[in-house]
Design an enzyme around this catalytic site. Structure first.
Site, PDB file in Angstrom:
ATOM      1  N   SER A 169       0.854  -1.187   0.000  1.00  9.45           N
ATOM      2  CA  SER A 169       0.000   0.000   0.000  1.00  9.45           C
ATOM      3  C   SER A 169       0.891   1.238   0.000  1.00  9.45           C
ATOM      4  O   SER A 169       1.969   1.247  -0.585  1.00  9.45           O
ATOM      5  CB  SER A 169      -0.930  -0.024   1.211  1.00  9.45           C
ATOM      6  N   TYR A 199      -5.445   7.904  -6.408  1.00 10.04           N
ATOM      7  CA  TYR A 199      -4.386   6.971  -6.003  1.00 10.04           C
ATOM      8  C   TYR A 199      -4.553   6.600  -4.538  1.00 10.04           C
ATOM      9  O   TYR A 199      -4.456   5.419  -4.170  1.00 10.04           O
ATOM     10  CB  TYR A 199      -3.019   7.616  -6.230  1.00 10.04           C
ATOM     11  N   LYS A 203      -4.952   2.869  -2.692  1.00  3.65           N
ATOM     12  CA  LYS A 203      -4.040   2.392  -1.646  1.00  3.65           C
ATOM     13  C   LYS A 203      -4.793   2.113  -0.343  1.00  3.65           C
ATOM     14  O   LYS A 203      -4.416   1.208   0.412  1.00  3.65           O
ATOM     15  CB  LYS A 203      -2.915   3.397  -1.422  1.00  3.65           C
TER      16      LYS A 203
END
Length: 320
Positions: A169, A199, A203
Protein backbone atom coordinates in the site's frame (compact mmCIF):
# COMPACT_ATOMS: atom_id res chain seq x y z
CA UNK A 1 20.50 13.62 4.00
CA UNK A 2 17.68 16.24 4.11
CA UNK A 3 17.00 17.58 7.59
CA UNK A 4 13.33 16.54 7.50
CA UNK A 5 14.00 13.01 6.20
CA UNK A 6 13.62 11.32 9.58
CA UNK A 7 10.21 12.94 9.99
CA UNK A 8 8.74 12.91 6.47
CA UNK A 9 10.21 9.63 5.24
CA UNK A 10 11.24 7.69 8.34
CA UNK A 11 13.00 4.35 8.35
CA UNK A 12 12.73 2.70 11.75
CA UNK A 13 14.20 -0.76 11.34
CA UNK A 14 12.58 -1.93 14.55
CA UNK A 15 13.77 -5.52 14.22
CA UNK A 16 17.20 -4.75 12.73
CA UNK A 17 16.00 -6.79 9.77
CA UNK A 18 18.65 -7.78 7.24
CA UNK A 19 17.40 -9.85 4.28
CA UNK A 20 20.64 -11.80 3.83
CA UNK A 21 20.72 -12.69 7.50
CA UNK A 22 17.07 -13.10 8.45
CA UNK A 23 15.18 -14.50 5.45
CA UNK A 24 14.92 -18.23 6.20
CA UNK A 25 15.44 -21.12 3.81
CA UNK A 26 12.58 -21.04 1.29
CA UNK A 27 12.97 -24.59 0.01
CA UNK A 28 9.88 -25.90 -1.83
CA UNK A 29 8.00 -22.62 -1.41
CA UNK A 30 6.07 -21.24 -4.39
CA UNK A 31 6.15 -17.45 -4.45
CA UNK A 32 4.50 -14.82 -6.65
CA UNK A 33 5.60 -11.19 -6.83
CA UNK A 34 3.57 -8.83 -9.00
CA UNK A 35 5.46 -5.98 -10.61
CA UNK A 36 8.62 -7.98 -10.07
CA UNK A 37 10.44 -6.45 -13.02
CA UNK A 38 11.35 -3.07 -11.49
CA UNK A 39 11.77 -1.06 -8.30
CA UNK A 40 10.90 -2.69 -5.00
CA UNK A 41 9.33 -5.64 -6.78
CA UNK A 42 12.57 -6.56 -8.52
CA UNK A 43 14.52 -6.09 -5.30
CA UNK A 44 12.03 -8.32 -3.50
CA UNK A 45 12.47 -11.09 -6.07
CA UNK A 46 16.24 -10.69 -5.94
CA UNK A 47 16.40 -11.01 -2.15
CA UNK A 48 14.00 -13.96 -1.98
CA UNK A 49 15.85 -15.68 -4.81
CA UNK A 50 18.99 -15.88 -2.66
CA UNK A 51 17.28 -18.22 -0.19
CA UNK A 52 16.63 -21.39 -2.16
CA UNK A 53 12.95 -20.92 -3.13
CA UNK A 54 11.11 -23.75 -4.83
CA UNK A 55 9.89 -21.34 -7.50
CA UNK A 56 9.36 -17.62 -7.82
CA UNK A 57 6.94 -16.27 -10.37
CA UNK A 58 8.08 -12.84 -11.48
CA UNK A 59 4.88 -11.26 -12.76
CA UNK A 60 5.30 -8.57 -15.40
CA UNK A 61 3.39 -7.26 -18.39
CA UNK A 62 5.80 -8.56 -21.00
CA UNK A 63 8.58 -11.06 -21.64
CA UNK A 64 10.88 -8.14 -22.46
CA UNK A 65 10.37 -6.61 -19.01
CA UNK A 66 11.06 -9.99 -17.42
CA UNK A 67 14.19 -10.47 -19.51
CA UNK A 68 15.57 -7.09 -18.47
CA UNK A 69 14.94 -7.79 -14.79
CA UNK A 70 16.28 -11.32 -14.75
CA UNK A 71 19.76 -10.22 -15.82
CA UNK A 72 20.41 -8.50 -12.49
CA UNK A 73 18.53 -11.08 -10.42
CA UNK A 74 20.38 -14.02 -11.97
CA UNK A 75 23.71 -12.40 -11.14
CA UNK A 76 22.74 -12.30 -7.45
CA UNK A 77 21.07 -15.73 -7.42
CA UNK A 78 22.22 -17.77 -10.44
CA UNK A 79 20.61 -21.02 -9.32
CA UNK A 80 17.17 -19.67 -8.39
CA UNK A 81 14.11 -21.04 -10.18
CA UNK A 82 12.44 -17.87 -11.47
CA UNK A 83 9.57 -18.12 -13.92
CA UNK A 84 7.99 -15.41 -16.06
CA UNK A 85 4.32 -14.83 -15.33
CA UNK A 86 2.61 -12.59 -17.87
CA UNK A 87 0.25 -10.32 -15.97
CA UNK A 88 -1.56 -7.11 -16.83
CA UNK A 89 -3.46 -6.11 -13.71
CA UNK A 90 -5.66 -3.71 -15.66
CA UNK A 91 -7.20 -6.70 -17.46
CA UNK A 92 -9.15 -9.25 -15.46
CA UNK A 93 -8.80 -11.74 -18.30
CA UNK A 94 -5.02 -11.45 -18.04
CA UNK A 95 -5.22 -11.91 -14.27
CA UNK A 96 -7.32 -15.06 -14.71
CA UNK A 97 -4.86 -16.48 -17.23
CA UNK A 98 -1.94 -15.81 -14.89
CA UNK A 99 -3.66 -17.42 -11.91
CA UNK A 100 -4.58 -20.47 -13.98
CA UNK A 101 -0.95 -20.89 -14.98
CA UNK A 102 0.21 -20.86 -11.36
CA UNK A 103 -2.50 -23.26 -10.22
CA UNK A 104 -1.91 -25.67 -13.11
CA UNK A 105 1.84 -25.83 -12.52
CA UNK A 106 1.88 -26.17 -8.73
CA UNK A 107 0.21 -28.09 -5.93
CA UNK A 108 0.96 -25.31 -3.46
CA UNK A 109 1.24 -21.54 -3.14
CA UNK A 110 3.04 -20.14 -0.11
CA UNK A 111 3.58 -16.44 -0.65
CA UNK A 112 1.78 -13.80 -2.70
CA UNK A 113 3.24 -10.29 -2.72
CA UNK A 114 0.80 -7.90 -4.39
CA UNK A 115 3.47 -5.32 -5.14
CA UNK A 116 2.64 -3.82 -8.54
CA UNK A 117 0.86 -0.50 -8.88
CA UNK A 118 0.42 2.72 -10.78
CA UNK A 119 0.35 6.23 -9.33
CA UNK A 120 -1.49 9.46 -10.17
CA UNK A 121 -2.19 8.57 -13.80
CA UNK A 122 -4.43 10.80 -15.91
CA UNK A 123 -8.13 9.81 -15.96
CA UNK A 124 -8.90 6.53 -17.67
CA UNK A 125 -10.64 3.17 -17.46
CA UNK A 126 -9.31 -0.39 -17.35
CA UNK A 127 -10.28 -2.95 -19.97
CA UNK A 128 -13.13 -3.98 -17.67
CA UNK A 129 -14.48 -0.46 -17.15
CA UNK A 130 -13.07 0.46 -13.74
CA UNK A 131 -11.28 3.70 -12.86
CA UNK A 132 -7.70 3.02 -13.97
CA UNK A 133 -5.82 3.28 -10.67
CA UNK A 134 -8.48 1.49 -8.61
CA UNK A 135 -8.93 -1.18 -11.27
CA UNK A 136 -5.19 -1.85 -11.50
CA UNK A 137 -4.09 -1.45 -7.90
CA UNK A 138 -7.09 -3.07 -6.23
CA UNK A 139 -9.36 -5.02 -8.59
CA UNK A 140 -6.55 -6.81 -10.43
CA UNK A 141 -4.88 -7.88 -7.20
CA UNK A 142 -8.20 -8.79 -5.59
CA UNK A 143 -9.00 -11.18 -8.44
CA UNK A 144 -5.50 -12.69 -8.45
CA UNK A 145 -5.77 -13.28 -4.72
CA UNK A 146 -9.27 -14.70 -5.03
CA UNK A 147 -8.23 -17.21 -7.69
CA UNK A 148 -5.15 -18.33 -5.74
CA UNK A 149 -6.90 -18.61 -2.37
CA UNK A 150 -8.06 -22.25 -2.72
CA UNK A 151 -4.48 -23.37 -3.42
CA UNK A 152 -3.17 -21.19 -0.59
CA UNK A 153 -5.75 -22.63 1.81
CA UNK A 154 -4.73 -26.17 0.92
CA UNK A 155 -1.11 -25.22 1.48
CA UNK A 156 -1.97 -23.65 4.83
CA UNK A 157 -3.58 -26.92 5.97
CA UNK A 158 -0.30 -28.81 5.56
CA UNK A 159 2.04 -29.37 8.52
CA UNK A 160 4.65 -26.66 9.14
CA UNK A 161 3.20 -24.40 6.45
CA UNK A 162 3.57 -20.63 6.55
CA UNK A 163 1.28 -19.07 3.96
CA UNK A 164 1.24 -15.29 3.60
CA UNK A 165 -0.16 -12.46 1.51
CA UNK A 166 1.39 -8.99 1.49
CA UNK A 167 -0.48 -6.08 -0.09
CA UNK A 168 1.86 -3.20 -0.86
CA UNK A 169 0.00 0.00 0.00
CA UNK A 170 1.23 3.52 0.74
CA UNK A 171 1.07 6.22 3.38
CA UNK A 172 -0.62 8.08 0.55
CA UNK A 173 -3.83 6.32 1.62
CA UNK A 174 -4.14 9.04 4.26
CA UNK A 175 -4.98 11.58 1.55
CA UNK A 176 -8.38 10.08 0.83
CA UNK A 177 -11.34 12.43 0.97
CA UNK A 178 -15.07 12.10 1.60
CA UNK A 179 -16.19 8.48 2.01
CA UNK A 180 -12.71 7.09 1.34
CA UNK A 181 -13.98 4.79 -1.39
CA UNK A 182 -16.23 6.48 -3.96
CA UNK A 183 -18.29 3.41 -4.81
CA UNK A 184 -20.66 5.35 -7.07
CA UNK A 185 -17.76 6.55 -9.25
CA UNK A 186 -15.54 3.48 -9.51
CA UNK A 187 -16.82 2.73 -13.02
CA UNK A 188 -16.05 6.22 -14.27
CA UNK A 189 -12.70 7.91 -15.04
CA UNK A 190 -13.35 10.32 -12.10
CA UNK A 191 -12.06 13.22 -14.22
CA UNK A 192 -13.13 15.85 -11.70
CA UNK A 193 -11.16 14.23 -8.85
CA UNK A 194 -7.47 14.92 -8.21
CA UNK A 195 -5.41 11.94 -9.48
CA UNK A 196 -3.55 11.91 -6.15
CA UNK A 197 -6.81 11.40 -4.28
CA UNK A 198 -7.75 8.60 -6.67
CA UNK A 199 -4.39 6.97 -6.00
CA UNK A 200 -5.00 7.34 -2.27
CA UNK A 201 -8.36 5.60 -2.71
CA UNK A 202 -6.70 2.61 -4.37
CA UNK A 203 -4.04 2.39 -1.65
CA UNK A 204 -6.72 2.57 1.05
CA UNK A 205 -8.41 -0.32 -0.73
CA UNK A 206 -5.17 -2.35 -0.48
CA UNK A 207 -5.15 -1.96 3.31
CA UNK A 208 -8.87 -2.67 3.72
CA UNK A 209 -8.54 -5.73 1.48
CA UNK A 210 -5.69 -7.06 3.62
CA UNK A 211 -7.65 -6.52 6.83
CA UNK A 212 -10.67 -8.33 5.44
CA UNK A 213 -8.57 -11.22 4.12
CA UNK A 214 -7.06 -11.65 7.58
CA UNK A 215 -10.53 -11.70 9.11
CA UNK A 216 -12.03 -14.17 6.62
CA UNK A 217 -8.98 -16.41 6.12
CA UNK A 218 -7.15 -16.40 9.48
CA UNK A 219 -5.07 -19.44 8.53
CA UNK A 220 -3.27 -17.19 6.03
CA UNK A 221 -1.13 -14.36 7.42
CA UNK A 222 -2.14 -11.23 5.52
CA UNK A 223 -0.63 -7.79 6.00
CA UNK A 224 -0.28 -4.50 4.16
CA UNK A 225 2.95 -2.54 3.87
CA UNK A 226 4.06 0.99 3.09
CA UNK A 227 7.52 0.93 1.46
CA UNK A 228 8.30 4.59 2.10
CA UNK A 229 9.02 7.16 -0.59
CA UNK A 230 11.35 5.19 -2.84
CA UNK A 231 13.55 6.27 -5.73
CA UNK A 232 11.74 4.31 -8.44
CA UNK A 233 9.76 4.89 -11.63
CA UNK A 234 6.37 4.83 -9.87
CA UNK A 235 5.95 8.59 -9.96
CA UNK A 236 7.28 9.11 -13.49
CA UNK A 237 3.85 9.60 -15.06
CA UNK A 238 3.00 12.19 -12.43
CA UNK A 239 6.25 14.03 -13.09
CA UNK A 240 5.68 13.93 -16.84
CA UNK A 241 2.25 15.53 -16.48
CA UNK A 242 3.89 18.20 -14.27
CA UNK A 243 0.65 19.21 -12.58
CA UNK A 244 0.16 20.10 -8.94
CA UNK A 245 0.77 16.53 -7.76
CA UNK A 246 4.07 16.27 -9.59
CA UNK A 247 5.30 19.63 -8.32
CA UNK A 248 4.25 18.77 -4.76
CA UNK A 249 6.05 15.42 -4.96
CA UNK A 250 9.27 17.07 -6.15
CA UNK A 251 9.19 19.46 -3.20
CA UNK A 252 8.43 16.61 -0.81
CA UNK A 253 11.30 14.55 -2.21
CA UNK A 254 13.73 17.44 -1.85
CA UNK A 255 12.78 17.78 1.84
CA UNK A 256 12.32 14.14 2.77
CA UNK A 257 14.76 12.37 0.52
CA UNK A 258 14.06 9.04 -1.11
CA UNK A 259 14.85 5.49 -0.08
CA UNK A 260 16.91 3.24 -2.29
CA UNK A 261 14.97 0.26 -3.62
CA UNK A 262 16.92 -1.88 -1.16
CA UNK A 263 15.49 0.19 1.70
CA UNK A 264 12.06 0.38 0.10
CA UNK A 265 11.74 -3.40 -0.22
CA UNK A 266 12.60 -4.05 3.43
CA UNK A 267 9.07 -3.77 4.82
CA UNK A 268 7.43 -6.15 2.38
CA UNK A 269 10.33 -8.59 2.70
CA UNK A 270 10.01 -8.37 6.47
CA UNK A 271 6.25 -8.99 6.36
CA UNK A 272 6.79 -11.91 4.01
CA UNK A 273 9.51 -13.72 5.95
CA UNK A 274 9.87 -12.56 9.56
CA UNK A 275 8.98 -14.87 12.48
CA UNK A 276 5.30 -15.58 12.01
CA UNK A 277 4.34 -15.14 15.65
CA UNK A 278 5.80 -11.61 15.60
CA UNK A 279 3.77 -10.47 12.57
CA UNK A 280 0.18 -9.44 13.28
CA UNK A 281 -2.52 -10.72 10.97
CA UNK A 282 -4.33 -7.84 9.25
CA UNK A 283 -1.87 -5.19 10.40
CA UNK A 284 -0.46 -2.29 8.38
CA UNK A 285 3.32 -1.88 8.57
CA UNK A 286 5.63 1.02 7.75
CA UNK A 287 9.41 0.98 7.21
CA UNK A 288 10.75 -1.33 8.27
CA UNK A 289 8.38 -3.72 10.00
CA UNK A 290 6.83 -1.22 12.40
CA UNK A 291 3.09 -1.55 12.98
CA UNK A 292 1.16 1.63 12.25
CA UNK A 293 -2.47 2.48 12.90
CA UNK A 294 -2.94 4.02 9.48
CA UNK A 295 -5.77 6.46 8.82
CA UNK A 296 -9.15 6.29 10.50
CA UNK A 297 -10.67 5.12 7.22
CA UNK A 298 -8.15 2.28 7.00
CA UNK A 299 -9.45 0.98 10.35
CA UNK A 300 -13.13 1.25 9.40
CA UNK A 301 -14.44 -2.32 9.65
CA UNK A 302 -17.72 -1.44 7.95
CA UNK A 303 -15.90 0.16 5.02
CA UNK A 304 -13.67 -2.90 4.70
CA UNK A 305 -16.73 -5.16 4.65
CA UNK A 306 -18.49 -2.96 2.10
CA UNK A 307 -15.43 -2.94 -0.17
CA UNK A 308 -15.08 -6.72 0.09
CA UNK A 309 -18.73 -7.32 -0.77
CA UNK A 310 -18.67 -4.79 -3.62
CA UNK A 311 -15.51 -6.34 -5.07
CA UNK A 312 -16.81 -9.90 -4.78
CA UNK A 313 -20.09 -8.89 -6.42
CA UNK A 314 -18.29 -7.19 -9.29
CA UNK A 315 -15.95 -10.11 -9.91
CA UNK A 316 -18.78 -12.62 -9.76
CA UNK A 317 -20.88 -10.55 -12.16
CA UNK A 318 -18.01 -10.65 -14.66
CA UNK A 319 -17.75 -14.41 -14.41
CA UNK A 320 -14.81 -14.72 -12.06
Amino acid sequence: MPLLASFLNPLDNTHNFEPDKHIPDLADKVIIVTGGNSGCGKETVLQLAKHNPGRIYLAARSQAKFDDAIKEISTAAPDANITFLELDLSSLASVKQAAEKVVSENSRCDLLINNAGIMAHPPGLTADGYELQFGTNHMGHALLTRLLLPTMQRTASQPDSDVRIVNVSSAGHMFVTGPGIYFDQLKTPMESTNPGVIYAQSKLANILHARELAKRYPEILTTSAHPGRVESNLANVMFDVNGFNGRFQRVFDSLAGQFTVQQGALTQLWAATWKRDEVKNGAYYVPAGKENAGSKKSRDAELAKKLWEWTESELSAKGY
